[in-house]
Structure formats: C-alpha cells, structure tokens
Design an enzyme around this catalytic site. Sequence first.
Site, PDB file in Angstrom:
ATOM      1  N   HIS A  72      19.180  14.173  -0.936  1.00  0.00           N
ATOM      2  CA  HIS A  72      20.276  13.454  -1.592  1.00  0.00           C
ATOM      3  C   HIS A  72      20.708  14.219  -2.833  1.00  0.00           C
ATOM      4  CE1 HIS A  72      20.343   9.192   0.228  1.00  0.00           C
ATOM      5  NE2 HIS A  72      19.861  10.057   1.122  1.00  0.00           N
ATOM      6  N   TYR A 200      22.674   1.601  -6.835  1.00  0.00           N
ATOM      7  CA  TYR A 200      21.990   0.698  -7.771  1.00  0.00           C
ATOM      8  C   TYR A 200      23.083  -0.182  -8.366  1.00  0.00           C
ATOM      9  CZ  TYR A 200      17.886   3.797  -7.625  1.00  0.00           C
ATOM     10  OH  TYR A 200      16.797   4.534  -7.221  1.00  0.00           O
ATOM     11  N   PRO A 292      10.127  -0.429 -10.011  1.00  0.00           N
ATOM     12  CA  PRO A 292      10.622   0.559  -9.042  1.00  0.00           C
ATOM     13  C   PRO A 292      12.048   1.073  -9.302  1.00  0.00           C
ATOM     14  CG  PRO A 292      10.538  -1.639  -8.069  1.00  0.00           C
ATOM     15  CD  PRO A 292       9.888  -1.744  -9.404  1.00  0.00           C
ATOM     16  N   LYS A 296       9.874   5.929  -9.525  1.00  0.00           N
ATOM     17  CA  LYS A 296       8.905   6.853 -10.127  1.00  0.00           C
ATOM     18  C   LYS A 296       7.443   6.643  -9.697  1.00  0.00           C
ATOM     19  CE  LYS A 296      11.489   9.498 -12.332  1.00  0.00           C
ATOM     20  NZ  LYS A 296      12.006   9.943 -11.047  1.00  0.00           N
ATOM     21  N   TYR A 384      15.660  11.252 -13.143  1.00  0.00           N
ATOM     22  CA  TYR A 384      15.600  10.720 -11.784  1.00  0.00           C
ATOM     23  C   TYR A 384      15.040  11.778 -10.819  1.00  0.00           C
ATOM     24  CZ  TYR A 384      16.934   7.891  -7.751  1.00  0.00           C
ATOM     25  OH  TYR A 384      16.896   7.130  -6.602  1.00  0.00           O
TER      26      TYR A 384
HETATM   27  P1  RFL Z   1      -1.996   2.821  -3.745  1.00  0.00           P
HETATM   28  O1  RFL Z   1      -0.910   3.204  -2.807  1.00  0.00           O
HETATM   29  O2  RFL Z   1      -2.047   1.416  -4.210  1.00  0.00           O
HETATM   30  O3  RFL Z   1      -3.372   3.217  -3.055  1.00  0.00           O
HETATM   31  C1  RFL Z   1      -4.607   2.807  -3.579  1.00  0.00           C
HETATM   32  C2  RFL Z   1      -5.582   2.703  -2.434  1.00  0.00           C
HETATM   33  O4  RFL Z   1      -6.857   2.311  -2.951  1.00  0.00           O
HETATM   34  C3  RFL Z   1      -7.403   1.323  -2.093  1.00  0.00           C
HETATM   35  N1  RFL Z   1      -8.391   0.532  -2.874  1.00  0.00           N
HETATM   36  C4  RFL Z   1      -9.716   0.686  -2.777  1.00  0.00           C
HETATM   37  N2  RFL Z   1     -10.473   1.508  -2.045  1.00  0.00           N
HETATM   38  C5  RFL Z   1     -11.813   1.419  -2.166  1.00  0.00           C
HETATM   39  N3  RFL Z   1     -12.432   0.541  -3.003  1.00  0.00           N
HETATM   40  C6  RFL Z   1     -11.717  -0.304  -3.768  1.00  0.00           C
HETATM   41  N4  RFL Z   1     -12.317  -1.157  -4.591  1.00  0.00           N
HETATM   42  C7  RFL Z   1     -10.295  -0.254  -3.672  1.00  0.00           C
HETATM   43  N5  RFL Z   1      -9.288  -0.920  -4.270  1.00  0.00           N
HETATM   44  C8  RFL Z   1      -8.151  -0.428  -3.782  1.00  0.00           C
HETATM   45  C9  RFL Z   1      -6.212   0.534  -1.608  1.00  0.00           C
HETATM   46  O5  RFL Z   1      -6.482  -0.143  -0.389  1.00  0.00           O
HETATM   47  C10 RFL Z   1      -5.173   1.629  -1.436  1.00  0.00           C
HETATM   48  O6  RFL Z   1      -5.140   2.173  -0.137  1.00  0.00           O
HETATM   49  O7  RFL Z   1      -1.994   3.742  -5.067  1.00  0.00           O
HETATM   50  P2  RFL Z   1      -1.619   5.317  -5.239  1.00  0.00           P
HETATM   51  O8  RFL Z   1      -2.280   6.135  -4.190  1.00  0.00           O
HETATM   52  O9  RFL Z   1      -1.830   5.581  -6.668  1.00  0.00           O
HETATM   53  O10 RFL Z   1      -0.064   5.417  -4.910  1.00  0.00           O
HETATM   54  C11 RFL Z   1       0.894   4.850  -5.758  1.00  0.00           C
HETATM   55  C12 RFL Z   1       2.068   4.300  -4.963  1.00  0.00           C
HETATM   56  O11 RFL Z   1       1.603   3.593  -3.818  1.00  0.00           O
HETATM   57  C13 RFL Z   1       2.905   3.380  -5.834  1.00  0.00           C
HETATM   58  O12 RFL Z   1       3.147   3.953  -7.109  1.00  0.00           O
HETATM   59  C14 RFL Z   1       4.268   3.067  -5.254  1.00  0.00           C
HETATM   60  O13 RFL Z   1       4.220   2.629  -3.934  1.00  0.00           O
HETATM   61  C15 RFL Z   1       4.864   1.976  -6.143  1.00  0.00           C
HETATM   62  N6  RFL Z   1       5.854   1.222  -5.441  1.00  0.00           N
HETATM   63  C16 RFL Z   1       7.069   1.783  -5.320  1.00  0.00           C
HETATM   64  N7  RFL Z   1       7.318   2.992  -5.912  1.00  0.00           N
HETATM   65  C17 RFL Z   1       8.515   3.564  -5.799  1.00  0.00           C
HETATM   66  O14 RFL Z   1       8.702   4.669  -6.330  1.00  0.00           O
HETATM   67  N8  RFL Z   1       9.520   2.915  -5.071  1.00  0.00           N
HETATM   68  C18 RFL Z   1       9.301   1.709  -4.443  1.00  0.00           C
HETATM   69  O15 RFL Z   1      10.176   1.186  -3.782  1.00  0.00           O
HETATM   70  C19 RFL Z   1       8.056   1.093  -4.569  1.00  0.00           C
HETATM   71  N9  RFL Z   1       7.796  -0.105  -3.970  1.00  0.00           N
HETATM   72  C20 RFL Z   1       5.558  -0.037  -4.877  1.00  0.00           C
HETATM   73  C21 RFL Z   1       6.552  -0.677  -4.130  1.00  0.00           C
HETATM   74  C22 RFL Z   1       4.301  -0.650  -5.053  1.00  0.00           C
HETATM   75  C23 RFL Z   1       4.015  -1.909  -4.501  1.00  0.00           C
HETATM   76  N10 RFL Z   1       2.722  -2.504  -4.787  1.00  0.00           N
HETATM   77  C24 RFL Z   1       1.642  -1.723  -5.337  1.00  0.00           C
HETATM   78  C25 RFL Z   1       2.461  -3.864  -4.786  1.00  0.00           C
HETATM   79  C26 RFL Z   1       6.267  -1.917  -3.533  1.00  0.00           C
HETATM   80  C27 RFL Z   1       5.011  -2.526  -3.715  1.00  0.00           C
HETATM   81  C28 RFL Z   1       4.780  -3.839  -3.021  1.00  0.00           C
HETATM   82  C1  PHB Z   2      13.221   2.494  -1.629  1.00  0.00           C
HETATM   83  O1  PHB Z   2      13.919   3.078  -0.788  1.00  0.00           O
HETATM   84  O2  PHB Z   2      12.280   1.759  -1.303  1.00  0.00           O
HETATM   85  C2  PHB Z   2      13.538   2.668  -3.061  1.00  0.00           C
HETATM   86  C3  PHB Z   2      14.438   3.639  -3.445  1.00  0.00           C
HETATM   87  C4  PHB Z   2      14.740   3.794  -4.793  1.00  0.00           C
HETATM   88  C5  PHB Z   2      14.134   2.987  -5.732  1.00  0.00           C
HETATM   89  C6  PHB Z   2      13.219   2.034  -5.341  1.00  0.00           C
HETATM   90  C7  PHB Z   2      12.911   1.864  -4.003  1.00  0.00           C
HETATM   91  O3  PHB Z   2      14.453   3.143  -7.040  1.00  0.00           O
END
Ligand code: RFL
Ligand code: PHB
Length: 389
Positions: A72, A200, A292, A296, A384
């Site tokens: 993008h 956005y 989100p 980041k 970004y």
């Molecule tokens: P993760 O992905 O949460 O992975 C952590 C892993 O650790 C495991 N775990 C354990 N394992 C062993 N023993 C324990 N006691 C444990 N406790 C936990 C978990 O099962 C899991 O597999 O963290 P990591 O690797 O740091 O990655 C970070 C990203 O996943 C996170 O920053 C993003 O997904 C945040 N986030 C989003 N970020 C974006 O940039 N755009 C988004 O649209 C976006 N949507 C989201 C999100 C995070 C969400 N969470 C955490 C609720 C949507 C959601 C719902």
């Molecule tokens: C997504 O595609 O899930 C998404 C993209 C941009 C954002 C947050 C989530 O800032």
Amino acid sequence: MKTDVAIIGGGPAGLLLSQLLMKAGISTVVLERQSRDYVLSRIRAGVLESGTVQLLQEAGVGARMQAEGIPHHGCLLSSDDQIIRIDFVESCGKQVMVYGQTEVTRDLYTAQDALGARILHGVADVVLHDVQSDAPFVSFTHEGQHQRLECQFIAGCDGFHGVSRPSIPAEVRREFEKVYPFGWLGILSQTPPAHEELIYANHQRGFALASMRNRNLSRYYIQVPLTDKVEDWSDAAFWDELCARLPAEVAKTLVRGASIEKSIAPLRSFVCEPMQWGRLFLCGDAAHIVPPTGAKGLNLAASDVFYLSRALKAQLLQGDGAALAQYGAEALARVWQAMRFSWSMTTMLHQFPDQSAFDLRIQRVGLETLAASAEARKLLAESYCGLPY
Ligand code: RFL
Ligand code: PHB
C-alpha cells in the site's frame, strides 16, 4: 531439558525470535499455552511496516508475503465527507504491506517446522526461576508431566496476560497505562474491500476503519461503547452503521456479506518499564499494548525481536554483552514513539463520551493541518510506515 534461550509464548514475537536465533545456530524451546490451531484462529493485525517486512525476509519467511501481500502506497483519513490522502511514497519514500498476522504466524510455524524447532503446545503452570542468577530455568506442565527447562536466557513473549511480566518484582516494575472509554467491533467478511486503500474515518457517530486481508476478504471496524456486546450487533446493523460513518461515495458501492468473524476489542495504551530483569527479556505485548489505530502492535513486537535477537547473537556467539545490557533502553525508545503516535491517531479520530466543543475543534484542526501541510503528512507517514530500527 536444556536450551540457550527459553521462549515463553508462541505468538508472532516468540516464533520470530526463535526463527532468527535458530538460523544463527542458537538453540531455543518455545512454550505455548494454546494449541497451534487456536493461535492460528486469532484474527488480529493486518498492516506490516517496511522494517517488519524486511525482518521477516531476513528470517526466511518472506516468500508467501511477497507473493500474496498487498503493498500500500497510501491511506485515507476522512472526516464527514472530507477526504485526506496520505501518500506514503511521496511523503517519506516508504510503503506498508497488507498481510494478516494469521498468515505471518502460519509462515513462521512452517519455517520453524522445517528447522526442527522445539515448540511445545498446551503447556500449563509456567513459572520462571532464578532469573537474577547465571542459571535460570523454567518449570511447566506438558502432557501431564512436570518439566524443567534449563537455559541461559528467557524471552517473555507471552502477551499482555502472560506470566513473564509479573515475574519482575512489583517494586522494580513501573507501569504506565491509559484505558480508552470505547472498543472496536470488528468483522471479517468474504467481500471485496470497500476501497483499494485503508480508510480511517472520523465521524460524529464514531470512528470507523475499512481495511482488508486480500482482494476478496475485507476487515472492518467501528467504534462502540464498552458496554456493547457482540450479540447486540447483527450483521445488518453493523453494515448500516459502517456505511453511515464512511464517506458517502465509498458507502454507496460497499459490498455487504455474511461476517466470518465478529469480535470486540478494548483499546488501551500500556508500557512496562524495565523490559529486562536479570536474564529475563520482555518482547511484544508482554511489555506494551497500543490501541490499534496506528497499526503498531505487531510491528512493535517485531522491532523488539529485532533488537533482542541481535543482542542475544552478540552475547551467545561473540561473548559481547553490551547490546543485551542496552536492550530495554533501546526497545523502549522506539516503543514510546509508537505509543505517542497511536495515542494521537486515536484521540484525533474517535468520539470521546465527555468530549467538549473545545476538544472537537482541536480534533478538527488536527485534520485540517494534515489536509493543508505536506510536512504534517510527512510526519504521519513516517510514523505509520515505521521509524527506523
Ligand atoms: P500475542 O500474539 O498475544 O502472543 C502471546 C502468546 O503467548 C501465549 N501465552 C502463554 N504461553 C505460555 N504460558 C503462558 N502463561 C502464556 N500466556 C500467554 C499466548 O497464548 C499467545 O500465543 O503477543 P505477541 O507475540 O507479542 O504479538 C503481539 C501482537 O499479537 C499484537 O500486538 C497485535 O495483534 C495487537 N492487535 C492488533 N495490532 C495491530 O497492529 N492491528 C490490529 O488490528 C490488532 N488487533 C490486536 C488486535 C490484539 C488483540 N488482543 C491482544 C486482544 C486485536 C486483538 C483482539
Ligand atoms: C486490520 O486490518 O486489522 C487493521 C488495519 C489497520 C489498523 C488496525 C487494524 O490500524
């Protein structure tokens, strides 16, 4: 069991760290609480910074992302029917890649399997021991057996609710937190995206985001009160609300369909300092959470992994501990930049329950500045697309 680096958590941070270390000849064991299928069913981030893309390539997991990801060159910010385009390439010479976190994680599992990685799923009762000593270890239960994993270093990659961060004594830890008074209701639908770039939308009814995963898979979000439940929102109600908030010309042609996934995520900013304690190093959501709005979360997990993998390689392969001693400070400097950016995007684009007329004017002038100033768009584009490591 013995290893160089014990990695708690098999999400993107833990898997990427394991991959980079194993490629350098350093042994790892990943302990993951959930099953692999469960980890791969979580729908989360969608936008990869150029630095994340490069790191995934260096880790040898870039092939499918290059083939199937969508580069993008810009995104749109809208306010009622005014649309501001942020041209990333023109503003800062960079771009981002739209490629889902689920796919990144799947690619990492495939690559880890090929390297013969030791990833234990379904582990319970993980406890970190002797973290301040030269011989730390981790105890846990796996398949009914109580086990002990001896290691040189521990990487806490177990997300916000994991056990690693609380292993740093409370009197040493300083936590910074801001909880926002709303959540994002997100849906995934097998429909073509509303627009070729992400939108956005700031609207008086609340924020909306039109995103995508591929040419026939769309990801949409709307701001909802924290009291709302997923069951309160039928697909039809979601589409109506989304269309009311997106620019009219986009809403007119938006293709509706059944939702494949629907969930509500709360929004929070959170940082834990320090990110290292003795031989424990925190990475990703274990140390920090961003709302989100700036896309980041996953990218910060990747930059932490970049710093930590480089420092562990220097220590374990060359006996040089200087970078490891600096890991927390180096990672936190970048984390706080992303905190500020995610907070400013969130406050500029959402409706707050207690927002005054003054606050609304400040929001409006923020968007007007972006519309009028190439310098302002450059600053946004740089953040970004990702600040350099
Ligand atoms: P993760 O992905 O949460 O992975 C952590 C892993 O650790 C495991 N775990 C354990 N394992 C062993 N023993 C324990 N006691 C444990 N406790 C936990 C978990 O099962 C899991 O597999 O963290 P990591 O690797 O740091 O990655 C970070 C990203 O996943 C996170 O920053 C993003 O997904 C945040 N986030 C989003 N970020 C974006 O940039 N755009 C988004 O649209 C976006 N949507 C989201 C999100 C995070 C969400 N969470 C955490 C609720 C949507 C959601 C719902
Ligand atoms: C997504 O595609 O899930 C998404 C993209 C941009 C954002 C947050 C989530 O800032």
